[in-house]
Design an enzyme around this catalytic site. Structure first.
Site, PDB file in Angstrom:
ATOM      1  CG  HIS A   1      -2.162  -0.796   1.060  1.00  9.83           C
ATOM      2  ND1 HIS A   1      -2.173  -2.171   1.177  1.00  9.83           N
ATOM      3  CD2 HIS A   1      -3.444  -0.427   0.800  1.00  9.83           C
ATOM      4  CE1 HIS A   1      -3.409  -2.610   0.996  1.00  9.83           C
ATOM      5  NE2 HIS A   1      -4.195  -1.581   0.762  1.00  9.83           N
TER       6      HIS A   1
ATOM      7  CG  ASP B   1      -7.054  -1.870   5.263  1.00  6.07           C
ATOM      8  OD1 ASP B   1      -8.142  -1.910   5.876  1.00  6.07           O
ATOM      9  OD2 ASP B   1      -6.968  -1.497   4.072  1.00  6.07           O
TER      10      ASP B   1
END
Length: 431
Positions: free
Chosen positions: A268, A290
Site C-alpha cells: 500500500h 487493514d
C-alpha cells in the site's frame, strides 16, 4: 503465593520497551497487571513467586491494531447474525500468534440493516482470557467520498452527514470506537462536533476522501483525531494543495494531537512514502494491517463485505480490477517493514503499533505501555522482531512452536519466556 493470594511473576534477563528506548530491565506481574517491585519488597515484604529467565528477548506491550477487516476466513462485514461473537472471538484467538493483544474489528461500507444486526454489543469480548481484547468497532463508512471509495460498495455509500443520519444508519454507538468519514461531505463538520460533544469516546477519523487541506484542517479543529490509512484513498500530494496528506505537518489544526494510520505491508505504501510520513510526524504514526478475511489463508478467492476479492502472491484486489482490497499482512510483518523502510529505532517501530494507538484511544494508562498499573499484555520478540510468545492479562496465550528463539526452553507450566530460575517456597520472605 503472596499473603494476598496473588502470585507474582518476575520476567528477568530481558530488554524492556520503555520511554522511547529498549533497555535492560525486568517486568513484574501480579493479577494481570504490571506492578512496581518496590511496593512488593518494602510494602508487602515479599519476593516473587516465580522468576522467569527471558534469555535476552525484547519484552514489549502487546500490539494494538485499530483497523482490521477480518482474518482466518472471518469477514467482519458479513458476519452471520447468529454467530457474531463467535466469529470475532475466532479472530481474537488467532491474532495473538502475531503479537496482537487488542484490536478494533472494522466494518466497511454496509447497508443499515447490517449495522443493526452487528452493533448489538460485544457480549463481554472487550476483555478475556486466551485471546486478544476487543476495543470496539471501527466503522469505515458509509459516509465517504464516492470518488475515493476504493474497495467499498458504491451502492451503500452515503455522501450527506448529520447526527440523525449517523444514528439512523448505525442504530447504536455503544460499542463503536472509531468512525471513518469524508470531511467534505455535507454536514460533516456539524456531525464531527456533535460526536465530540455527545459521544466523546468515539474517535472521528478522516478517510476515503477528496478533501483539500483546508477542509481537513477544519475537521481536525472540529474534533477529528485520526487520518485513516494516510496516502491511500485520498487526494495525492500536490505542491499547491497537499490535501489530507498535508495534515502530517500542518500548523493549523489546533492544540490536540493528530494521528495517522499507515498500512506498512510493503504494498500500500512505498518505503519512501513511509519515510516521509515518519520523518514528518514520528509521534503520530499508527501502524495498521487493514487485513481482510484472507489473512492467514492461502491465495485464492475471498470476500470483503459483498465484494469479491482475489488474493494473488499476497496482494488482495477486487476481483477483475486493479483496486487494492485491504491486505493479508499481519502486525508483526508491518512492524518489521516499517523498521526496515524508515530506519527508525526498535522502540519507535514498536511504539507505532503499541503506544500510539493506545494514546489515540485514550487507553495509554493500561494499553501500549509497560508502566506500573498497566495491563500485562505482553509480546516477546527476538532481535529480528519475530514474535516468540504473547501474554494477555498476565497469562501466556501463545508461544512459538519448536522454541524458535534459540536456547529458550519451555518446560514449566505458566512460564512466559524461558526457564524458571528461582522460586520462593510459599512466595514469602523468611522472618
Amino acid at each position: 503465593m503472596t499473603a494476598t493470594g496473588a502470585s507474582v511473576t518476575r520476567y528477568t534477563n530481558c530488554k524492556v520497551v520503555c520511554n522511547g528506548d529498549v533497555l535492560p530491565g525486568d517486568v513484574w506481574v501480579r493479577e494481570g497487571k504490571i506492578i512496581n517491585p518496590t511496593d512488593l519488597f518494602y510494602g508487602l515484604k515479599k519476593l516473587p513467586d516465580t522468576v522467569v529467565d527471558c534469555r535476552g528477548l525484547i519484552v514489549s506491550p502487546g500490539f494494538v491494531d485499530i483497523q482490521i477487516n477480518g482474518a482466518f476466513g472471518v469477514d467482519f462485514s458479513s458476519l452471520p447474525e447468529s454467530s457474531v461473537s463467535e466469529c470475532i472471538e475466532k479472530v481474537a484467538r488467532g491474532l495473538v500468534t502475531y503479537g496482537v493483544t487488542s484490536f478494533c474489528p472494522t466494518i466497511v461500507t454496509s447497508p443499515p440493516d447490517y449495522y443493526k444486526k452487528v452493533l448489538k454489543g460485544l457480549n463481554g469480548l472487550q476483555s478475556g482470557k486466551n485471546r486478544a481484547n476487543v476495543l470496539g468497532f471501527h466503522l469505515e463508512g458509509p459516509f465517504i467520498s464516492m470518488e475515493k471509495k476504493g474497495a467499498h460498495n458504491r451502492e451503500y455509500v452515503r455522501t450527506e452527514l448529520s447526527p440523525s443520519a449517523v444514528l439512523s444508519c448505525y442504530h447504536s454507538l455503544q460499542d463503536v470506537r472509531i468512525i471513518t468519514l469524508a470531511p467534505e461531505s455535507s454536514g460533516a463538520m456539524e456531525t464531527i462536533r456533535w460526536l465530540r460533544k455527545e459521544h466523546d469516546d468515539v474517535i472521528v477519523s478522516l478517510g476515503h476522501s477528496s478533501a483539500h487541506l483546508g477542509v481537513a484542517e477544519e475537521a481536525i479543529k472540529s474534533g477529528a483525531k485520526l487520518v485513516t490509512h494516510v496516502f491511500n484513498a485520498m487526494l495525492p500530494f500536490h505542491h499547491r494543495d497537499p490535501g489530507m496528506v498535508g495534515l502530517l505537518t500542518s500548523l493549523d489544526i489546533g492544540p490536540g494531537p493528530a494521528f495517522f494510520s499507515l498500512i506498512t505491508d510493503g504494498i500500500h505504501t512505498h518505503e519512501t512514502v513511509q519515510r516521509i510520513a515518519f520523518k514528518a510526524n514520528p509521534q503520530g504514526i499508527i501502524l495498521i494491517t487493514d487485513a481482510i478475511a484472507a489473512t492467514g489463508l492461502p491465495d485464492g478467492n475471498h470476500f470483503l463485505g459483498d465484494m469479491k476479492v482475489t488474493v494473488k502472491e499476497g496482494v488482495a484486489k477486487i476481483t477483475g480490477t486493479g483496486t487494492l482490497a485491504g491486505s493479508v499482512a499481519t502486525m508483526d510483518k508491518c512492524v518489521k517493514e516499517f523498521k526496515k523502510a524508515t530506519d527508525c529505532t526498535l522502540a519507535q517501530a514498536i511504539e507505532a503499533a503499541t503506544l500510539h494507538p493506545a494514546q489515540l484511544l485514550g487507553l495509554d494508562d493500561t494499553k501500549g505501555t509497560l508502566d506500573y498499573g498497566a495491563d500485562a499484555d505482553l509480546v516477546f520478540l527476538d532481535e529480528s522482531l519475530t514474535v516468540q510468545a504473547t501474554c494477555v492479562a498476565g497469562d501466556i496465550v501463545w508461544k512459538a512452536p519448536g522454541c524458535v528463539a534459540g536456547d529458550i526452553v519451555w518446560k514449566t507450566p505458566g512460564c512466559v519466556a524461558g526457564d524458571i530460575v528461582w522460586k520462593t517456597p510459599g512466595g514469602a520472605l523468611c522472618s
